[in-house]
Design a protein around this motif. Structure first.
Motif, PDB file in Angstrom:
ATOM      1  N   LEU A 170      -3.854  -1.620   7.622  1.00  0.00           N
ATOM      2  CA  LEU A 170      -3.664  -2.196   6.290  1.00  0.00           C
ATOM      3  C   LEU A 170      -4.925  -2.079   5.431  1.00  0.00           C
ATOM      4  CD1 LEU A 170      -1.634  -5.419   7.201  1.00  0.00           C
ATOM      5  CD2 LEU A 170      -0.757  -3.271   6.268  1.00  0.00           C
ATOM      6  N   ASP A 171      -5.856  -1.258   5.855  1.00  0.00           N
ATOM      7  CA  ASP A 171      -7.082  -1.044   5.083  1.00  0.00           C
ATOM      8  C   ASP A 171      -6.770  -0.040   3.960  1.00  0.00           C
ATOM      9  OD1 ASP A 171      -9.587  -0.344   4.087  1.00  0.00           O
ATOM     10  OD2 ASP A 171     -10.550  -0.559   6.051  1.00  0.00           O
ATOM     11  N   PRO A 172      -6.930  -0.444   2.693  1.00  0.00           N
ATOM     12  CA  PRO A 172      -6.539   0.448   1.588  1.00  0.00           C
ATOM     13  C   PRO A 172      -7.401   1.687   1.432  1.00  0.00           C
ATOM     14  CG  PRO A 172      -7.646  -1.509   0.748  1.00  0.00           C
ATOM     15  CD  PRO A 172      -7.403  -1.745   2.213  1.00  0.00           C
ATOM     16  N   GLN A 173      -8.577   1.719   2.078  1.00  0.00           N
ATOM     17  CA  GLN A 173      -9.434   2.894   1.902  1.00  0.00           C
ATOM     18  C   GLN A 173      -8.883   4.130   2.603  1.00  0.00           C
ATOM     19  OE1 GLN A 173     -13.107   3.465   4.205  1.00  0.00           O
ATOM     20  NE2 GLN A 173     -12.736   1.450   5.115  1.00  0.00           N
ATOM     21  N   PHE A 174      -8.060   3.956   3.645  1.00  0.00           N
ATOM     22  CA  PHE A 174      -7.569   5.106   4.399  1.00  0.00           C
ATOM     23  C   PHE A 174      -6.376   5.738   3.685  1.00  0.00           C
ATOM     24  CE2 PHE A 174      -9.446   2.586   8.020  1.00  0.00           C
ATOM     25  CZ  PHE A 174     -10.559   3.397   8.134  1.00  0.00           C
ATOM     26  N   LEU A 183       0.818  -1.211   0.000  1.00  0.00           N
ATOM     27  CA  LEU A 183       0.000   0.000   0.000  1.00  0.00           C
ATOM     28  C   LEU A 183       0.852   1.263   0.000  1.00  0.00           C
ATOM     29  CD1 LEU A 183      -2.600  -1.109   2.703  1.00  0.00           C
ATOM     30  CD2 LEU A 183      -2.972  -1.015   0.231  1.00  0.00           C
ATOM     31  N   PRO A 184       0.380   2.313  -0.668  1.00  0.00           N
ATOM     32  CA  PRO A 184       1.094   3.598  -0.601  1.00  0.00           C
ATOM     33  C   PRO A 184       1.059   4.159   0.813  1.00  0.00           C
ATOM     34  CG  PRO A 184      -0.461   3.550  -2.448  1.00  0.00           C
ATOM     35  CD  PRO A 184      -0.755   2.355  -1.593  1.00  0.00           C
ATOM     36  N   PRO A 185       1.956   5.078   1.128  1.00  0.00           N
ATOM     37  CA  PRO A 185       1.989   5.647   2.485  1.00  0.00           C
ATOM     38  C   PRO A 185       0.775   6.515   2.772  1.00  0.00           C
ATOM     39  CG  PRO A 185       3.515   6.806   1.043  1.00  0.00           C
ATOM     40  CD  PRO A 185       3.023   5.629   0.267  1.00  0.00           C
ATOM     41  N   LEU A 186       0.412   6.563   4.036  1.00  0.00           N
ATOM     42  CA  LEU A 186      -0.615   7.489   4.503  1.00  0.00           C
ATOM     43  C   LEU A 186      -0.020   8.886   4.602  1.00  0.00           C
ATOM     44  CD1 LEU A 186      -1.876   5.175   7.355  1.00  0.00           C
ATOM     45  CD2 LEU A 186      -3.208   5.725   5.314  1.00  0.00           C
TER      46      LEU A 186
END
Length: 283
Positions: free
Chosen positions: A113-117, A53-56
């Motif tokens: 690890l939820d991609p929506q955030f 996943l990309p960074p937050l």
């Protein structure tokens, strides 16, 4: 009698306060960095293997007092954060960012690890921590999927035009990619499927891989690669996220790829709201 305060003493007090605040901010920043490093690699969590996943993005509006357990949505509305979805993690006891990260991995892997955030804010008061992850309203004004897909191509070609470090791997500048309509159709089909059936994965519900989808669309390939994203609402945010993620960045910079097709799809009923796919190929 009013007690005078000399400039020297005031300056010393101010410096001491700044040092203390800097130490606290450093622990919070370290935790954000640790969470993003964790997200950048696949992990087994809740019986499933996560995607890279990309960074937050750290957002000051999500930094809420660690001891405040009031209405989370109301607090973010007061901070002018255009909220769609939010989740908060409260930790009690970790002495530093390393201990806090261990607690997150053990008990809250599914959340981080939820991609929506796409955004994060961390606050700390001694051993009390609060981690807020959120997805904002889509604000990007997007054209049709082909127009935005070609913007993704242009941004990727700009990135490929200069040497880049992707994690521990160094890449030289690479030749620009060309737009391929067949890859674009395959990318749009997968993106629409993710949005409409609410999942985030390189393998679709029928078990087909990026290579399978390219072949079914009519693309005969020597090399196929794919990057996906969710939640980001502009091509710039999407490509910036990929470049900040070692595995995605390596795909972007891979000199073996010659062509690209890219697309986005929106479904308000899905968790992430908006999804993106870039499908790389070499005929």
């Amino acid at each position: 009698m009013r007690v005078p305060v000399t400039f020297t003493r005031l300056a010393a007090f101010t410096c001491a306060w700044l040092v203390a605040c800097s130490a606290v901010a450093s622990e919070e920043s370290q935790l954000v960095e640790s969470i993003n490093t964790y997200r950048s690699q696949p992990h087994k969590c809740a019986g499933q293997v996560s995607q890279e996943l990309p960074p937050l993005t750290a957002d000051a509006r999500l930094i809420l007092p660690s001891g405040n357990f009031g209405d989370l949505q109301q607090a973010l509305a007061s901070n002018a954060y255009p909220l769609v979805n939010v989740q908060a993690i409260s930790l009690s006891g970790p002495r530093d960012a390393q201990a806090a990260m261990q607690a997150v991995q053990e008990s809250f892997c599914k959340v981080v690890l939820d991609p929506q955030f796409v955004d994060i804010g961390v606050s700390r008061n001694q051993r009390e921590w609060r981690i807020v992850l959120a997805r904002p309203l889509l604000t990007g004004r997007l054209g049709d999927w082909q127009t935005e897909g070609q913007k993704v191509l242009a941004l990727i070609n700009t990135a490929r035009a200069q040497p880049r470090q992707c994690g521990t791997q160094a890449f030289a500048a690479a030749a620009p990619l060309t737009w391929d309509a067949t890859l674009a159709i395959a990318a749009e089909s997968h993106t629409r499927d993710m949005a409409n059936t609410n999942y985030f994965d390189h393998m679709n519900r029928d078990g087909k891989t990026p290579g399978d989808r390219a072949e079914l669309a009519g693309y005969s390939a020597q090399w196929i690669g794919e990057t996906i994203a969710a939640g980001q609402d502009t091509p710039n945010k999407v490509v910036d996220g990929w470049l900040a993620s070692p595995g995605h960045c390596a795909n972007v910079m891979n000199p073996q790829f010659q062509a690209l097709g890219a697309a986005y799809a929106v479904d308000p009923k899905s968790d992430a709201g908006i999804y993106w796919t870039a499908l790389f190929g070499t005929p």
